[in-house]
Scaffold this active site. Structure first.
Site, mmCIF file in Angstrom:
data_model
loop_
_atom_site.group_PDB
_atom_site.id
_atom_site.type_symbol
_atom_site.label_atom_id
_atom_site.label_comp_id
_atom_site.label_asym_id
_atom_site.label_seq_id
_atom_site.Cartn_x
_atom_site.Cartn_y
_atom_site.Cartn_z
ATOM 1 N N TRP A 77 -23.171 13.932 8.321
ATOM 2 C CA TRP A 77 -22.070 13.642 7.413
ATOM 3 C C TRP A 77 -22.153 14.493 6.152
ATOM 4 C CZ3 TRP A 77 -18.309 11.210 9.575
ATOM 5 C CH2 TRP A 77 -18.541 10.198 10.525
ATOM 6 N N GLU A 102 -5.207 -4.234 -2.069
ATOM 7 C CA GLU A 102 -5.561 -5.509 -1.471
ATOM 8 C C GLU A 102 -6.345 -6.422 -2.407
ATOM 9 O OE1 GLU A 102 -5.066 -2.533 1.906
ATOM 10 O OE2 GLU A 102 -5.838 -2.550 -0.150
ATOM 11 N N THR A 150 0.851 -1.187 0.000
ATOM 12 C CA THR A 150 0.000 0.000 0.000
ATOM 13 C C THR A 150 0.888 1.239 0.000
ATOM 14 O OG1 THR A 150 -0.110 0.135 2.417
ATOM 15 C CG2 THR A 150 -1.740 -1.260 1.313
ATOM 16 N N LYS A 199 -17.807 15.280 9.456
ATOM 17 C CA LYS A 199 -18.965 15.218 10.345
ATOM 18 C C LYS A 199 -19.154 16.598 10.964
ATOM 19 C CE LYS A 199 -21.355 12.027 13.363
ATOM 20 N NZ LYS A 199 -21.279 10.752 14.129
#
Length: 530
Positions: A433, A319, A172, A428
Site C-alpha cells: 500500500w 453521516e 452525501t 496498491k
C-alpha cells in the site's frame, strides 16, 4: 426529569440568556447585516408559524438552496421547531444530483436565494415543490421570504416535538454513486452541540466570535450555528463571499476568534497573508479548524510560526457531522515541539460519546499507531442508516451497528486517529500500500507548490503506480525533477511517483475537496513508467 433535547430548547436558551449577542451576515454588496439572538428567535418562530399556515404536515421537508446568512440560520431553527425538516442542498452539485436529491427527499418547499435562481431554473421541470420561496425578489409564481414571514404569528409557540424525531436531512456529495440521505434528530443536534462545545474540543464560550467558512449546506456547517446559539457565541456568516480577502476582512473587522473550513480555503488564505504581510490583522484568531481532508504539516507550521495561529485538524463526515478534533492530550502539553507537531497533524481524538475502532483484514487492529484498518464509529449523532436506501445501508453499517467510514487509519495509545488514506484512494503497487495523503503532504511542503493530489494509474508490472498532479503558486517555478528530488528523503523510494504532472489548477468537488474522480478520468489512459 425527562427533559426533551430539542432545537427549540437551544433557541429558548439563546433568546433568554443572549438576546443581544449578534449574528452577523456578510452581504453580497460587501456590507454587514446584524441581528441578535432574540430577533433570530422571533423570526424563526414567525417562519415556523408561516410554514404551518401553508398546510405542511408534520415531517414535511423544507429544502434550501442558500448561502450562509441569517435567513438560512432562521430556517435551521424555524422549520424543525414547527415539526418540519430542514434540508440544505449544495447548490454547487450537478443539476442532475440536485433534482435527484430533492425528489428522493420528497421536498415540499424550496427556499432559494435570488442569486441561485439560475440553479433552480435548471431543475424546476424535474421536481415538484408545492411552494417556492425566494430570499430577495421573487419571480412570478414564487413567494418572497419576507412576505412569507409577514403571514406568521409573533405570539406562536410550537408544540414541543419528540427529541427523536427528524429535524434535518442532509445528503452525501455522491462521489461514490448516487447521493445518500442522512436524517438527523433533535436529540442528535443537542448532544452534538453540547459535546463539541466542551473544553478540549471546540471550547467555544460566549466571549468567542465564530465564523464557519464551511457552508451551511455542507455537513450542516459542522453544527456550529446550533453550538453558538446554545452558548450565546457571536456568529459571523460569510454569505457568498468566500474569497480569501473577504474572509480576512471579516476576521479583522469582527475580531473572529475561531473559524473553520476545508484545507483548500486555508491554503489560499495563507497565500494571501504571505503575499502582503501586515495588510490584515488576524491577531484575534486563536484557532483555525480544518476538516474535509488532511491539511499538510507545512501549512499547520506556517500558520503557527508566522501568525501565531493554531491550525487544528477536525474529522467528520455527512453521516455524523463532526466526530474528532486534534487538541493535544494532557500528557503531551510538555512534550517536545516536534512531537507535539506530529500529534497535531493527526485527525484527533473522538468527541465525548463517540466510540471508535479500526478493522483490518485479520480483524480489529491494535491502538499502536502502526496497524492500519478501516475506521468504524458509533455514537448518539452517528446515523444508523441511510434514508430509504437499505442496500447502501447494508454495505456501510456492520452487523453490530457500527458505521464503516471508508477512512484507512491508525490509532495511537491516546486514541488519536491518523488517516492514512480513503479506502477508495489507496494505491496498491506490487501488493504493497502507498498512502496518497503522505505523498501530497510531502509535495505541498515545497515552497513552490500550492496544491498537490496523488492518484493511482494502471501499470502493467506493478498493477498500480502513483501519479502526482501539482499546481504551483502563481509567482513560483519548479520542475517535476526538482519536486521528486525534494520529496525523496521523506518517503520510501518505491513510493515516489513515476510522473508529476504540473497543471494550472487542480479540479475541486462541490464541497471544495480535490476531485480525484475527474483526475482519474483525465489520466485513466496513462501508463506508469519505472
Amino acid at each position: 426529569m425527562d427533559y426533551q433535547l430539542t432545537i427549540d430548547a437551544i433557541l429558548r436558551r439563546a433568546e433568554r440568556f443572549s438576546p443581544g449577542r449578534e449574528i452577523v451576515t456578510r452581504l453580497p454588496d460587501r456590507s454587514y447585516h446584524r441581528l441578535g439572538y432574540a430577533d433570530l428567535a422571533q423570526r424563526a418562530r414567525r417562519l415556523g408559524s408561516a410554514l404551518t399556515v401553508l398546510g405542511l404536515p408534520p415531517g414535511a421537508r423544507v429544502a434550501t438552496l442558500c448561502w450562509s446568512h441569517h435567513q438560512h440560520a432562521e430556517i435551521y431553527f424555524g422549520a424543525p421547531i414547527a415539526g418540519l425538516v430542514t434540508h440544505p442542498i449544495n447548490p454547487r452539485l450537478h443539476p442532475d444530483d440536485i433534482a435527484f436529491i430533492a425528489t428522493h427527499a420528497c421536498d415540499a418547499v424550496l427556499i432559494v436565494d435570488e442569486s441561485l435562481l439560475d440553479v433552480y431554473e435548471q431543475i424546476r421541470d424535474r421536481v415538484s415543490f408545492e411552494h417556492v420561496v425566494v430570499i430577495g425578489n421573487p419571480p412570478t409564481g414564487a413567494i418572497g421570504y419576507e412576505e412569507l414571514l409577514a403571514t406568521g404569528d409573533n405570539d406562536w409557540r410550537p408544540p414541543e416535538p419528540d427529541e427523536r424525531t427528524t429535524a434535518l436531512v442532509t445528503y452525501t456529495s455522491g462521489t461514490t454513486g448516487r447521493p445518500k440521505g442522512v436524517e438527523v434528530s433533535h436529540r442528535a443536534v443537542a448532544l452534538h452541540s453540547l459535546s463539541s462545545a466542551l473544553p478540549g474540543w471546540l471550547g467555544f464560550t460566549d466571549a468567542d466570535t465564530v465564523m464557519p467558512v464551511v457552508p451551511m449546506f455542507h455537513a450542516l456547517a459542522w453544527g456550529w450555528p446550533y453550538t453558538c446559539a446554545l452558548l450565546g457565541t457571536k456568529l459571523v456568516l460569510p454569505g457568498p463571499l468566500l474569497d480569501p480577502v473577504s474572509l480576512l476582512e471579516n476576521i479583522e473587522q469582527e475580531r473572529v476568534t475561531v473559524t473553520g473550513g476545508v484545507p483548500t480555503i486555508w491554503t489560499s488564505v495563507l497565500q494571501t497573508l504571505d503575499a502582503d504581510p501586515g495588510r490584515f490583522d488576524v491577531s484575534s484568531l486563536r484557532a483555525v479548524l480544518s476538516g474535509g481532508s488532511t491539511a499538510p504539516p507545512s501549512m499547520i507550521a506556517s500558520y503557527q510560526e508566522r501568525y501565531g495561529v493554531a491550525l487544528v485538524h477536525t474529522w467528520g463526515m455527512t453521516e455524523l457531522t463532526m466526530g474528532a478534533i486534534s487538541a493535544l492530550p494532557w500528557g503531551m502539553i510538555d512534550a517536545p515541539p516536534d512531537r507535539q507537531s506530529r500529534q497535531r497533524a493527526k485527525q484527533g481524538r473522538p468527541m465525548p460519546f463517540i466510540e471508535i475502532r479500526a478493522r483490518g483484514d485479520a480483524g480489529l487492529v491494535p491502538w499502536d499507531d502502526q496497524a492500519m484498518g478501516e475506521l468504524e464509529v458509533r455514537g448518539p449523532w452517528v446515523a444508523a442508516e441511510y434514508a430509504d436506501n437499505p442496500e447502501a445501508s447494508t454495505e456501510r453499517w456492520t452487523d453490530d451497528g457500527w458505521l464503516r467510514t471508508g477512512d484507512i487509519v491508525t490509532i495511537d495509545e491516546h486514541g488519536y486517529i491518523d488517516i492514512r488514506d480513503r479506502a477508495k484512494d489507496l494505491i496498491k503497487s506490487g501488493g504493497e500500500w502507498i498512502s496518497t495523503p503522505a505523498l501530497e503532504n510531502a509535495l505541498m511542503g515545497h515552497p513552490a507548490v500550492a496544491e498537490a493530489a496523488v492518484i493511482a494509474v494502471p501499470d502493467a508490472r506493478w498493477s498500480e503506480r502513483p501519479l502526482a498532479v501539482v499546481a504551483l503558486r502563481h509567482d513560483a517555478n519548479a520542475t517535476s525533477a526538482e519536486l521528486l528530488e525534494f520529496i525523496a528523503p521523506a518517503v520510501a523510494k518505491w513510493w515516489l511517483p513515476d510522473r508529476i504532472e504540473i497543471i494550472e489548477a487542480i479540479p475541486k468537488t462541490a464541497v471544495g475537496k480535490f476531485d480525484k474522480i475527474a483526475l482519474r478520468r483525465r489520466y485513466s489512459a496513462s501508463e506508469g513508467h519505472r
